[in-house]
Design a protein around this motif. Structure first.
Motif, PDB file in Angstrom:
ATOM      1  N   LEU A 178       3.224-109.704  31.234  1.00  0.00           N
ATOM      2  CA  LEU A 178       2.923-109.439  32.132  1.00  0.00           C
ATOM      3  C   LEU A 178       2.414-108.607  32.827  1.00  0.00           C
ATOM      4  CD1 LEU A 178       2.183-113.002  34.108  1.00  0.00           C
ATOM      5  CD2 LEU A 178       0.536-111.812  33.086  1.00  0.00           C
ATOM      6  N   ILE A 179       3.735-107.619  33.019  1.00  0.00           N
ATOM      7  CA  ILE A 179       3.883-106.432  33.654  1.00  0.00           C
ATOM      8  C   ILE A 179       3.655-105.225  32.897  1.00  0.00           C
ATOM      9  CG2 ILE A 179       5.413-104.999  34.396  1.00  0.00           C
ATOM     10  CD1 ILE A 179       7.436-107.671  35.518  1.00  0.00           C
ATOM     11  N   VAL A 180       3.811-105.895  31.987  1.00  0.00           N
ATOM     12  CA  VAL A 180       3.552-104.538  30.507  1.00  0.00           C
ATOM     13  C   VAL A 180       1.946-104.093  30.604  1.00  0.00           C
ATOM     14  CG1 VAL A 180       3.240-103.416  28.629  1.00  0.00           C
ATOM     15  CG2 VAL A 180       5.597-104.650  29.824  1.00  0.00           C
ATOM     16  N   GLY A 206      -3.352-102.132  31.456  1.00  0.00           N
ATOM     17  CA  GLY A 206      -4.455-102.508  32.377  1.00  0.00           C
ATOM     18  C   GLY A 206      -4.834-101.254  33.197  1.00  0.00           C
ATOM     19  N   PHE A 207      -4.176-100.661  34.399  1.00  0.00           N
ATOM     20  CA  PHE A 207      -4.611-100.360  35.812  1.00  0.00           C
ATOM     21  C   PHE A 207      -4.719 -98.750  35.506  1.00  0.00           C
ATOM     22  CE2 PHE A 207      -2.756 -97.744  39.326  1.00  0.00           C
ATOM     23  CZ  PHE A 207      -4.068 -98.305  40.227  1.00  0.00           C
ATOM     24  N   GLY A 208      -3.660 -98.776  34.420  1.00  0.00           N
ATOM     25  CA  GLY A 208      -3.243 -96.801  33.456  1.00  0.00           C
ATOM     26  C   GLY A 208      -4.771 -96.877  32.980  1.00  0.00           C
ATOM     27  N   VAL A 240      -8.205 -98.304  33.246  1.00  0.00           N
ATOM     28  CA  VAL A 240      -8.689 -97.575  33.959  1.00  0.00           C
ATOM     29  C   VAL A 240      -8.930 -96.023  35.025  1.00  0.00           C
ATOM     30  CG1 VAL A 240      -8.911 -99.423  37.033  1.00  0.00           C
ATOM     31  CG2 VAL A 240      -9.150-100.231  34.821  1.00  0.00           C
ATOM     32  N   LEU A 241      -7.199 -95.713  35.638  1.00  0.00           N
ATOM     33  CA  LEU A 241      -7.545 -94.289  36.134  1.00  0.00           C
ATOM     34  C   LEU A 241      -8.558 -93.344  34.558  1.00  0.00           C
ATOM     35  CD1 LEU A 241      -3.968 -94.881  37.538  1.00  0.00           C
ATOM     36  CD2 LEU A 241      -6.038 -94.885  38.804  1.00  0.00           C
ATOM     37  N   ILE A 242      -7.333 -93.861  33.868  1.00  0.00           N
ATOM     38  CA  ILE A 242      -7.853 -93.356  32.674  1.00  0.00           C
ATOM     39  C   ILE A 242      -9.287 -93.112  32.335  1.00  0.00           C
ATOM     40  CG2 ILE A 242      -7.272 -91.621  30.648  1.00  0.00           C
ATOM     41  CD1 ILE A 242      -4.186 -92.947  30.684  1.00  0.00           C
ATOM     42  N   SER A 243     -10.115 -93.920  32.082  1.00  0.00           N
ATOM     43  CA  SER A 243     -11.151 -94.190  31.910  1.00  0.00           C
ATOM     44  C   SER A 243     -12.427 -93.199  32.397  1.00  0.00           C
ATOM     45  CB  SER A 243     -11.821 -95.623  32.047  1.00  0.00           C
ATOM     46  OG  SER A 243     -11.607 -96.009  33.127  1.00  0.00           O
ATOM     47  N   PRO A 244     -12.389 -93.262  33.986  1.00  0.00           N
ATOM     48  CA  PRO A 244     -13.358 -91.867  33.781  1.00  0.00           C
ATOM     49  C   PRO A 244     -13.527 -90.002  33.990  1.00  0.00           C
ATOM     50  CG  PRO A 244     -12.072 -93.122  35.903  1.00  0.00           C
ATOM     51  CD  PRO A 244     -11.545 -93.041  34.773  1.00  0.00           C
ATOM     52  N   LEU A 245     -11.534 -89.779  33.289  1.00  0.00           N
ATOM     53  CA  LEU A 245     -11.447 -88.439  32.256  1.00  0.00           C
ATOM     54  C   LEU A 245     -12.129 -88.582  31.353  1.00  0.00           C
ATOM     55  CD1 LEU A 245      -8.176 -88.349  33.780  1.00  0.00           C
ATOM     56  CD2 LEU A 245      -9.937 -87.293  34.712  1.00  0.00           C
ATOM     57  N   VAL A 246     -11.707 -90.040  30.339  1.00  0.00           N
ATOM     58  CA  VAL A 246     -11.835 -89.982  29.059  1.00  0.00           C
ATOM     59  C   VAL A 246     -13.506 -90.296  28.279  1.00  0.00           C
ATOM     60  CG1 VAL A 246     -12.223 -91.233  27.235  1.00  0.00           C
ATOM     61  CG2 VAL A 246     -10.295 -91.592  28.311  1.00  0.00           C
ATOM     62  N   ARG A 247     -14.931 -90.226  29.484  1.00  0.00           N
ATOM     63  CA  ARG A 247     -15.820 -90.525  29.595  1.00  0.00           C
ATOM     64  C   ARG A 247     -16.540 -88.982  29.884  1.00  0.00           C
ATOM     65  NH1 ARG A 247     -17.263 -94.947  34.000  1.00  0.00           N
ATOM     66  NH2 ARG A 247     -16.437 -96.866  31.626  1.00  0.00           N
TER      67      ARG A 247
END
Lengths: 459, 237
Positions: free
Chosen positions: A441-443, A448-450, A452-459
């Motif tokens: 769950l922690i992993v 998941g959190f990572g 969400v953070l990275i997705s704007p950069l990828v777009r």
């Protein structure tokens, strides 16, 4: 070859780096060694864990071509029980680093050891008391016989811990019987028990003397050469300087029991009245607790001996009855220990602290405000001082709080996984499975959190 | 309590035990022997200086001698020494130069130590030589008499170790014919084999001596060496 001594030589095993092989120079009774190897198996699981984690207890007897015992295998001291000098070389973390003026290792080796009377020091003594209580809790009672500077290693990397080596010289004392082991066992000079006559083997009471001596020397960061006085004069008075501040409240105020225990342990007039190791545990827990009490830094600092304060479910103190003798100073006639409060920075040696490699006078001066940092920073080299400065910054700041929460989580995670190993040994796998699910769950959360953070950069 | 008790406190200071290692670096030591010495000397620093308990009470000086004598390492706490200088072989074997120099440095080191608040055990001089003295017998014997003069309070105890062409009779004289103080290697023994064992043994001896310092009664223990034998003391007629 790792080392050579009077009894034999110790070799490392390239294919089993966690073990060492000790080869005996002269014939050793096979039955004696086998009794030693099998002894921890007779202990309750929690107590056995204490012995396995805190000592190089022999694990197997090595046989020669004719079936005779030629040596033994023992666990090698884990890496955290070593220190790295400024010349880059690693050495075993013997008690020598703790029984000298903390200014010396700082100046000579670039090592920051905790100041006198710091909680880390009492945590180490408590860890040793727990191991010795395990030795005394069994039948046969076990005595190590030579708890000297080179045989007791310490670490503050996780919690305050000890790792006792040279356990193949330990003796099993069967009730109402002559000792099974009759090998000549010498004690290290300056770490010997003066109540044992020259040429005689140490007794069960010898380990109790050693615990008192180690308490005095490790807590006080000094050598206290009491044996020569005891041999010469029979009696001795020890003046123990305690720095003013939290240490004085913890050690000279309510928690005075440790001084009575110390005086009783060091008695040569009444060695049979020396306190059992288990009797030290609660008073030491109190002292560590009192030293850890004040301030937000104490609660969160890394390496603080929190695990020691909790006590384990199979605490050895529960399984070992305490002595019936009341704890009273007047019962100890030949030794008195007086803790005297001295001005901060004056505890220990009169010398001014050497310019420590860390550049932080609190690391070497005996000031207690820095105690908890001293625990956290113990045995870290000078270059880490920048990290400590960051770590001790304003307790109300966001980064401090974040780091504290992350640190607390990391300690909880480590403890939980360590406990799971005990669960496997005890045959209960449910806890381990639950823990693995939690890990997944922690992993998942981190990934998941990572994302969400990275997705704007990828777009 | 009516009876005065001896009191021990954290500030208890130990007397220091100084060792002066006098190493023969005459021409005959060049090649393998001096390389063996240079290879082994760092062991002194690692074993004695690397242990805070040993380093606290042991002081070591290294003096080389050939035509003259030099302190290559002044009397030091080895934990505070970064490196031991490399030795080079040259010249003859003047025992007189060695004894005169040791006398001078013991006196000055003692006075410096005392003004710094140190207390001393009687110093130990460890003479290591591969040859006979090349100076006149009268000269080195006079220097030795001065070094061991009973009226000089700082006179050291001397241990002597010889190999190669070292003369057992001379070594015995250097140690005042005391039992278990002078040692010599077998005739023809390879110095490159003897030196590592000798220096390794000496380090162990010095480490053991440190434990006796803490015990309050320092003892000078000679090393046990398989490649060397103790020179027996003459019987009186």
């Amino acid at each position: 070859m790792l080392s050579q001594g009077g009894e034999g030589a110790v070799f490392q095993l390239p294919l089993q780096p966690h073990l060492v092989f000790k080869s005996y120079r002269s014939q050793v009774e096979r039955g004696d060694l086998e009794s030693l190897v099998s002894w921890p198996g007779s202990l309750a699981p929690g107590v056995e864990d204490v012995v396995r984690l805190s000592s190089a207890w022999p694990t197997s007897v090595v046989s020669g071509a004719d079936g005779e015992a030629v040596g033994i295998l023992m666990p090698r001291a884990p890496r955290r029980f070593s220190v790295r000098h400024s010349d880059g070389q690693r050495r075993l973390a013997t008690l020598s680093y703790l029984t000298c003026d903390p200014a010396r290792p700082a100046k000579a080796y670039g090592l920051a050891v905790p100041p006198a009377c710091g909680p880390g020091r009492f945590g180490i003594i408590l860890a040793l008391a727990r191991l010795l209580a395990a030795f005394e809790s069994s039948s046969p009672v076990v005595s190590h016989g030579d708890l000297s500077t080179k045989n007791v290693l310490w670490s503050l990397e996780r919690d305050p811990e000890v790792f006792v080596i040279d356990c193949d010289s330990a003796e099993l004392h069967w009730p109402q019987a002559t000792p099974v082991r009759s090998r000549r066992r010498a004690m290290t000079p300056n770490w010997d028990d003066p109540s044992v006559e020259k040429g005689r083997n140490p007794t069960v009471a010898t380990d109790r003397y050693s615990l008192g001596l180690i308490f005095l020397r490790v807590a006080g960061a000094a050598n206290f050469p009491i044996q020569s006085f005891q041999r010469r004069e029979g009696r001795v008075r020890v003046e123990f300087p305690v720095p003013s501040g939290p240490a004085s409240r913890a050690l000279v105020g309510a928690n005075r029991e440790v001084w009575h225990l110390c005086a009783k342990a060091l008695s040569i007039e009444a060695p049979h009245e020396r306190p059992r190791a288990a009797e030290w545990i609660d008073p030491l827990v109190e002292v560590v607790g009192a030293l850890m009490e004040p301030g937000p830094i104490s609660r969160f600092s890394r390496g603080a001996p929190r695990a020691l304060l909790r006590g384990s479910p199979a605490s050895v103190s529960d399984s070992c009855p305490t002595s019936d003798a009341p704890l009273a100073a007047e019962h100890v006639r030949d030794v008195s220990v007086e803790a005297t409060v001295v001005a901060q920075g004056a505890a220990g040696r009169a010398d001014k602290p050497a310019p420590g490699a860390s550049g932080d006078p609190d690391d070497t001066g005996g000031g207690n405000e820095a105690d908890d940092q001293g625990v956290a920073a113990a045995l870290r080299k000078a270059k880490t001082s920048r990290v400590r400065t960051w770590w001790s910054s304003d307790a109300t700041s966001l980064r401090y709080q974040t780091a504290a929460v992350a640190g607390a989580f990391w300690r909880w995670w480590l403890d939980a996984h360590r406990a799971s190993l005990s669960a496997i040994r005890a045959g209960t796998l449910a806890r381990l499975v639950a823990l693995l699910v939690l890990d997944l769950l922690i992993v998942g959360l981190v990934v998941g959190f990572g994302a969400v953070l990275i997705s704007p950069l990828v777009r | 309590m009516t009876i005065a008790e001896p009191t021990v406190d954290a500030g208890e200071r130990y007397s220091v035990f100084p060792f002066y290692i006098c190493m023969d670096v005459s021409e005959s030591m060049s090649g393998d022997p001096i390389s063996a010495v240079n290879k082994q000397l760092p062991l002194l620093r690692a074993s004695i200086g690397g242990d805070p308990a040993v380093a606290e009470v042991i002081r070591v000086a290294i003096i080389t001698f050939s035509d003259t004598a030099t302190s290559v390492l002044p009397l030091s706490d080895l934990s505070m020494v970064d490196a031991i200088p490399e030795l080079a072989a040259r010249g003859r074997t003047s025992y007189a130069a060695a004894f005169e120099h040791v006398h001078k440095v013991i006196e000055s080191d003692y006075l410096a130590g005392r003004s710094a608040g140190e207390r001393w055990y009687r110093p130990a001089v460890i003479l290591i030589s591969d040859g006979r003295p090349t100076d006149e017998a009268g000269r080195w014997q006079a220097a030795l008499s001065r070094l061991t003069d009973p009226s000089w309070k700082r006179r050291p105890n001397i241990l002597a170790f010889g190999f190669g062409d070292a003369d057992p009779a001379v070594l015995s004289a250097v140690t005042s014919a005391k039992a278990n103080r002078a040692f010599v290697a077998a005739q023809g023994a390879d110095p490159a084999t003897v030196i590592p064992e000798l220096l390794g043994g000496l380090v162990q001896s010095i480490v053991s001596s440190s434990a006796s310092v803490y015990g309050g009664q320092a003892q000078l223990e000679a090393p046990e060496l398989s490649s060397m034998r103790a020179i027996t003391v003459d019987e009186l007629d």
